[in-house]
Write an enzyme that holds these catalytic residues in place. Sequence first.
Site, PDB file in Angstrom:
ATOM      1  N   ASP A   1     -23.475  -8.437  24.180  1.00 28.51           N
ATOM      2  CA  ASP A   1     -23.859  -8.720  25.346  1.00 28.51           C
ATOM      3  C   ASP A   1     -25.185  -9.408  24.955  1.00 28.51           C
ATOM      4  OD1 ASP A   1     -25.065  -7.945  27.734  1.00 28.51           O
ATOM      5  OD2 ASP A   1     -25.483  -6.157  27.387  1.00 28.51           O
TER       6      ASP A   1
ATOM      7  N   ASP B   1     -21.686  -5.940  36.391  1.00 28.32           N
ATOM      8  CA  ASP B   1     -22.288  -5.403  36.532  1.00 28.32           C
ATOM      9  C   ASP B   1     -22.290  -3.897  37.348  1.00 28.32           C
ATOM     10  OD1 ASP B   1     -23.122  -4.683  33.876  1.00 28.32           O
ATOM     11  OD2 ASP B   1     -24.624  -5.712  34.279  1.00 28.32           O
TER      12      ASP B   1
HETATM   13  C1  DGJ Z   1     -25.527  -4.703  30.560  1.00 26.82           C
HETATM   14  C2  DGJ Z   1     -23.824  -4.491  30.547  1.00 26.82           C
HETATM   15  O1  DGJ Z   1     -23.752  -5.596  32.046  1.00 26.82           O
HETATM   16  C3  DGJ Z   1     -24.002  -3.519  31.123  1.00 26.82           C
HETATM   17  O2  DGJ Z   1     -22.465  -3.205  30.369  1.00 26.82           O
HETATM   18  C4  DGJ Z   1     -24.454  -2.615  29.567  1.00 26.82           C
HETATM   19  O3  DGJ Z   1     -23.833  -2.829  28.207  1.00 26.82           O
HETATM   20  C5  DGJ Z   1     -25.775  -3.083  29.618  1.00 26.82           C
HETATM   21  N1  DGJ Z   1     -26.747  -4.095  29.429  1.00 26.82           N
HETATM   22  C6  DGJ Z   1     -26.897  -2.066  28.070  1.00 26.82           C
HETATM   23  O4  DGJ Z   1     -27.987  -2.632  27.673  1.00 26.82           O
END
Ligand code: DGJ
Length: 689
Positions: A442, A510
């Site tokens: 991430d 997301d």
């Molecule tokens: C952002 C990501 O896009 C999510 O899927 C998740 O992993 C969160 N971060 C976790 O902090």
Amino acid sequence: MSKNYFINTENTTYAIGVDDKGIVRHLYWGSRIDDESLEIPDIWDTNSNHSDMDNAVTEYTAFGGKMYRNCAVKCRYFDNCRDCILKFKSAAQNENELVITLEDSVYSFLVELHYVTYPDSDIITRFARLKNKSDNDILIEKMMSAEISLPSELPYEIMNTNGSWGGEFQLESETLKAGSVVFESRKGTTGHTNQPTFIAHQGANEDFGTVYFAALGYSGSFKVEAQRDFKGITRVTLGVNDFDFSYTLKAGQELETPCVYIGVSNGFAQMSNDMSRFAINHILPRAYAQKPLPVLYNSWEATAFDVNTKGQLELAKKAAELGCELFVMDDGWFGKRNNDCAGLGDWFVNEEKFPNGLDELINGVNALKMDFGLWFEPEMVQRDSDLFRAHPDWVYHYPTRENNELRNQLVLNLTKPEVEQYVFDCMDKMLEKHNIRYIKWDMNRPFSEVGAENLENAQELWLRHTKAVYAVADRLKEKYPYLQLEACASGGGRADLGALGHFDMVWTSDNTDPLDRLVIQQGFSMLYPIKCMRAWVTDWNDNRRPVSLDFRFASSMQGSLSIGANLNEYSEQDIEKAKKYIALYKEIRPIIQFGKLYRLRNESAHGYWANEYVDDNEAVLFVMTTAYTLDNRHHKVLNLRGLDEKAKYSYTVDGREFVHSGAYLMNGGLSLELYNPFDAKIIRIKKVD
Ligand code: DGJ
């Protein structure tokens, strides 16, 4: 003496000419012509305001001389001369590659233009290699991967995206009549707004019309600029963003630009299918490129930071029962990570949450016959972490400025070798100790205070950081050949062909609302392989815009199916449904992940969605309504694509069985009735022996 060079793929030709003055000119790009007699147009100063170079269609334009257009390369020599005059030096061509070398002979600065072709594709890979053969530094202020000139003097429609967090890949088009249009990121990553891509056409649709396209293999700050001049010529450059960028090319050094993949097609469907096949055959990391990706469960939306052995194992049991093949524990397992205020940088297991270590969970997951995957955000650190306390100087910063935080975090300076090594080590240590077969990498904030005291020229950090990310990913994959990597940056902030050269898949948003996702997935599918698009079934927006689980599955099954819902909330009926859809997905997975995609209808133009995925033996049709269809317009006829005209196909719609020829289904069409909002039909159309 002038000379022409031709690059032929099976269906296209790209032609370059070198004129009598040694200027490297662009002559042609389009359908294959097999005509080597192309003339190089004369150029002259038409008047004192429009010079010969202004009029020329050059292959890789340098800033210098009488040239006032957008350029592909700009530099500053040791004596402060900023005038770069590149002339033809030599060419070398074999079956797969043409290399044209340009030179500024006064300063011994060379630029090699590379054009790579492939027997199984019409896509051409382009990049430039810059060489300093002088005894002095050369400051590179701009270095595009390619310049592309389009053939028609009439205006083109230019398509890119105008997205945001939670709303990535929103396609937008505009007609470029005058001046320039720029799509870019200045954030350090690709970002959520524009894509490092280029699509140009003059009224094309999914099936017809010439489309020129390009996708840059780079996940840092990028720039795509299209400019239409006073004569109507449209030229496009793609590459590393020149904003706040420069690179000191030391005496004897070389520097390669990222690759850009270019193609010309008849219609958008052919563009997408050509690019998808090309990425699978030539860009994606080899280990999993040709393999179907597993159905995964990710616990983030179910538990957020509240992870522990018992809770994760409970979810894992349910995920396994549904048929998931991989269980991924997301954020929250390390350091003092109980919320998003602390912990990033401390990649050791949180003992309060996992008192017996991680193996209790991993072994439990493995006993359920699932692989185990883990989340990292390796480029980041938080003030409240052991790492920051030990190395406050490991972040990008200026001594005179307070660092800005976003999500309470700071960006590590990966251009420091010791930081790059730390980033590798933190994942390597976990991979060495545990049976971890998947990492979700991430990256949740853009750069700021972009100082790097370790670099003589800190403006290099934009490029160096991205290269360091790729280098760590490659090292991990080399040491752990079974490892699957997912690139994520607050959703789709790093979803591009650069990332996909080093990561097996990407997280596109997301936002897991199944309806919003159809739009996002459509945007992603234009130039990227949908196999690489993780798509979770979740409960997102269930209170605001409730839709059935069937609809949620039908949306996510059009990518790399994953589950992100809180399975503890699933009823018996939900579980049975989920099992059924996951089993169905496993059957049709090769068609979805490796077949051709035809976007038959989309919501904005038609009021409902219809996507067809097809391989040699079967097509799968997804039809999804978003609103009530007007009562007298519920009967729909969809002309299928990509079938074998002579073969017969059988399928069932609303309980009725049909058998028709491929020719009829493509020319006459498949009929069906659509009444209800948020209806989702999945129709399998199978070739009959
Ligand atoms: C952002 C990501 O896009 C999510 O899927 C998740 O992993 C969160 N971060 C976790 O902090």
